[in-house]
Write a protein that holds these residues in place. Structure first.
Motif, PDB file in Angstrom:
ATOM      1  N   PHE A  32       0.828  -1.189   0.000  1.00 45.96           N
ATOM      2  CA  PHE A  32       0.000   0.000   0.000  1.00 45.96           C
ATOM      3  C   PHE A  32       0.869   1.247   0.000  1.00 45.96           C
ATOM      4  CE2 PHE A  32      -2.314  -3.323   2.359  1.00 45.96           C
ATOM      5  CZ  PHE A  32      -3.400  -3.472   1.507  1.00 45.96           C
ATOM      6  N   ALA A  33       0.294   2.310  -0.520  1.00 46.22           N
ATOM      7  CA  ALA A  33       1.011   3.581  -0.551  1.00 46.22           C
ATOM      8  C   ALA A  33       0.502   4.475   0.567  1.00 46.22           C
ATOM      9  CB  ALA A  33       0.800   4.268  -1.901  1.00 46.22           C
ATOM     10  N   VAL A  34       1.432   5.101   1.256  1.00 50.95           N
ATOM     11  CA  VAL A  34       1.095   6.119   2.253  1.00 50.95           C
ATOM     12  C   VAL A  34       1.870   7.379   1.884  1.00 50.95           C
ATOM     13  CG1 VAL A  34       0.596   4.497   4.121  1.00 50.95           C
ATOM     14  CG2 VAL A  34       2.929   5.309   3.804  1.00 50.95           C
ATOM     15  N   PRO A  35       1.421   8.530   2.338  1.00 49.62           N
ATOM     16  CA  PRO A  35       2.113   9.776   1.975  1.00 49.62           C
ATOM     17  C   PRO A  35       3.571   9.775   2.422  1.00 49.62           C
ATOM     18  CG  PRO A  35      -0.044  10.244   2.930  1.00 49.62           C
ATOM     19  CD  PRO A  35       0.198   8.776   3.118  1.00 49.62           C
ATOM     20  N   GLU A  36       4.439  10.341   1.598  1.00 47.15           N
ATOM     21  CA  GLU A  36       5.855  10.434   1.942  1.00 47.15           C
ATOM     22  C   GLU A  36       6.067  11.296   3.182  1.00 47.15           C
ATOM     23  OE1 GLU A  36       8.784  10.950  -1.226  1.00 47.15           O
ATOM     24  OE2 GLU A  36       7.128  10.836  -2.655  1.00 47.15           O
ATOM     25  N   SER A  37       5.151  12.232   3.421  1.00 47.47           N
ATOM     26  CA  SER A  37       5.301  13.137   4.569  1.00 47.47           C
ATOM     27  C   SER A  37       4.831  12.519   5.881  1.00 47.47           C
ATOM     28  CB  SER A  37       4.521  14.428   4.309  1.00 47.47           C
ATOM     29  OG  SER A  37       3.148  14.150   4.058  1.00 47.47           O
TER      30      SER A  37
END
Length: 661
Positions: free
Chosen positions: A316-321
């Motif tokens: 899954f992708a989560v925000p880089e920040s």
């Protein structure tokens, strides 16, 4: 009996604790009944340092399992580029729509998912859209929908009825989506949006349907209700069908409701454009896409060549920040650790908004009452605690949602009813006090912060026996940094530890500082326990919260049972995390006609002399664990069941009722 006097310095964790506290030795001897221990009493510790008052730390920091080392596997985290350099003004949109985006919604630049989705939908294609939470998925379908409807000739009028149907699993997200359409439609007053959801009066909704609604936002259950009982609802003109948070819709057991809705829409015989959106794609969502969509375009910003393929270990992708943390906390210290973290972020820091996820409505109510009474009552500045769960009345839920949205700081205690799609501005921390049951659930929880390029952090609470869950998350490409328990508890020293007292600055006094932190944590835990036991009603509420926690704990998926298993819990320690001084001998009348003595035998074992406890297990080595009987298993079945057991259908029905009723 002689008393133990706690000094003012040792007791200070905040203005509400700056007082002298006297306890008798008997009051300080907390007794636990657990799967591994009978009655355990502890004598007060002797004075270790001259000039310092002796303090009894009860058993809060004793007989806890060792905290294991957290290994941080090297993972290549899936990344999505949130923003592009493209502008809404560069698209072929109505000038008034672009102006509304710029001035009302304060949006001018396209996100990556919007850049891919809007042109595809404007061309008339069906679409399956997968993108991380907080990436602007709502506008990715709302903008082309408004552009399409405003361009129709002759102009849309209310009497046309629904031209677009948007199905959303939860009330708060449905209301948020409706409000977004209200803003987008300000220049196009002839297009009327409306929302149908549980908790509202059916009579008022029927009246709005008779007047005419062109963009109909609804939860599935309430939509089916009106299909069956409202004659004025008709789908003969529907041109758009949008299924937002499709995976959650299926998880809540809306399969039959979706079938009813799709059959009603298909009976109209009019071709329509279909859009399916989610931050995670499951096998159920893929099957739904095959049924509903016609030659769809697949949008996946993370760069997967085929976003409809579901692997055994999806990444899954989560925000880089987003900064992700984990803390390993023995069960007895969980409550104090959470309180210390909240004090650190909301009292000693400024402008922090926290969301705390727990597993049940009862646990939310318990924590809210406890923190408001103990942490907020005499604290300056006042700590603001709000709660949100499915058992609250709709008016109250809307009010809480609005209060937390507009506030600059505060703490929202909630169940997963707030985990999906909600855009709560400026949330800085997500605390998962109860671990999620799936990696997808983890994604949606942490997705309430670090939205649209903003910064944010998350903290996951695990017990020593649950530490292996970090490896499970690493299999889905999540990398968590460890936060140390003592560092969190050290916030309890921030009131007066370094004001005129320098003795703890030297390295030689590190042990004294640690002891001081433990003493203050013990005082705070004592405050919690005194409040819980001050009234039979609060004791009962704590027991209900404990019971609901145990119910939830039995419903983790089978592949996680080696990490989360009911037999690995030490009930005495777990009870301590709910402010109870010992484990209830009879958890609930739901156990049927079993006597207290039988329940005592089921839940307590006396340790055999000379045997060692298995680390983190709560059981002595070689000790036979009592099997759970049917009645105990019946007690633990609940709406949190994962659907892999016989209670799956019941769980889905109860969750759907929580979201809809």
């Amino acid at each position: 009996m002689s008393g133990v006097l706690l000094s003012t310095q040792a007791c200070s964790t905040g203005p509400h604790l700056k007082r002298k506290l006297v306890q008798t030795e008997a009051e300080s001897q907390f007794v636990f009944q657990s799967p591994t221990a009978g009655e355990i009493s502890h004598k007060p510790e002797k004075k270790k340092e001259a000039g310092r008052s002796s303090i009894k730390t009860s058993s809060l920091f004793k007989h806890n399992p060792d905290i294991p080392e957290i290994h941080r596997p090297v993972v290549v985290q899936v990344k999505e580029k949130i923003f592009t350099n493209d502008l809404f003004s560069e698209l072929q949109l109505h000038p008034h729509l672009v102006a509304t985006l710029n001035k009302v919604l304060n949006v001018s630049t396209l996100t990556s998912v919007q850049k891919q989705t809007i042109p595809a939908l404007l061309s008339g294609r069906d679409a399956v859209i997968q993108s991380q939470t907080g990436s602007g998925k709502t506008l990715s379908y709302a903008v082309p929908l408004v552009q399409s409807l405003q361009s129709l000739q002759p102009k849309v009028c209310r009497s046309d009825g629904p031209l677009a149907v948007i199905l959303i699993p939860t009330r708060e997200l449905a209301l948020q989506t409706f409000q977004t359409f209200q803003k987008l439609l300000r220049p196009f007053t002839w297009i009327v949006p409306g929302v149908l959801m549980g908790g509202e009066k059916r009579k008022a909704e029927k009246a709005r349907l008779r007047k005419g609604i062109n963009i109909l936002v609804s939860t599935p259950g309430r939509m089916v209700d009106h299909i069956k009982h409202t004659l004025s609802i008709a789908f003969s003109a529907v041109r758009w069908l949008i299924l937002d948070e499709a995976d959650r819709t299926l998880d809540l057991g809306f399969h039959k409701d979706l079938t009813v809705i799709l059959n009603s829409l298909n009976s109209a015989g009019l071709s329509r454009q279909n859009v399916l959106l989610s931050a995670t794609l499951t096998q159920g969502v893929t099957r739904l896409a095959e049924v509903c969509l016609n030659d769809p375009v697949s949008v996946s910003v993370s760069g997967s060549s085929d976003s409809t393929v579901v692997t055994s270990d999806p990444c899954f992708a989560v925000p880089e920040s987003l900064k992700q943390f984990v803390v390993v906390v023995p069960s007895k210290i969980r409550l104090v650790c959470l309180a210390a973290f909240i004090l650190d972020k909301c009292k000693f820091s400024q402008n922090n908004k926290l969301i705390v996820f727990v597993s049940s409505c009862e646990a939310v109510e318990f924590l809210h009452t406890l923190f408001v009474s103990v942490l907020s009552a005499n604290c300056e500045p006042v700590l603001h605690f709000l709660r949100l769960h499915g058992n609250m009345k709709q008016e109250e839920r809307i009010d809480v949602f609005h209060q937390f949205s507009v506030s600059a700081c505060g703490v929202l205690l909630c169940t997963d009813v707030a985990a999906r799609g909600l855009d709560l501005p400026q949330v800085t921390w997500i605390i998962q006090f109860t671990p999620p049951m799936t990696a997808a659930e983890y994604v949606h929880r942490v997705g309430r912060t670090a939205r649209i390029g903003a910064g944010g952090s998350s903290l996951l609470f695990l017990s020593p026996a649950e530490a292996a869950f970090t490896t499970e998350l690493a299999n889905h490409n999540f990398s968590l940094s460890e936060m140390k328990l003592l560092d969190i508890l050290s916030s309890l020293m921030m009131d007066d530890a370094y004001k005129g007292r320098g003795k703890y600055h030297s390295k030689s006094s590190a042990r004294a500082l640690e002891q001081e932190i433990r003493e203050r944590a013990t005082v705070l835990q004592t405050d919690f326990e005194n409040f819980v036991h001050s009234d039979p009603a609060t004791v009962q509420n704590a027991k209900k919260a404990l019971q609901s926690f145990l119910r939830a704990y039995t419903t983790y998926p089978s592949h996680l049972k080696h990490i989360f298993h009911i037999r690995s819990l030490h009930l005495g320690h777990t009870a301590k995390s709910f402010g109870l001084r010992d484990a209830p001998q009879c958890l609930s009348s739901a156990t049927g006609a079993r006597s207290k003595k039988q329940d005592h035998k089921t839940w307590t074992r006396s340790p055999v002399k000379g045997q060692k406890k298995e680390p983190g297990s709560g059981h002595t080595a070689g000790q036979k664990r009592a099997p759970l009987g049917r009645r105990e298993l019946g007690l633990f079945h609940s709406e949190f069941s994962n659907g892999l057991d016989g209670a799956g259908a019941k769980r889905r029905k109860m969750e759907a009722e929580e979201e809809e009723a």
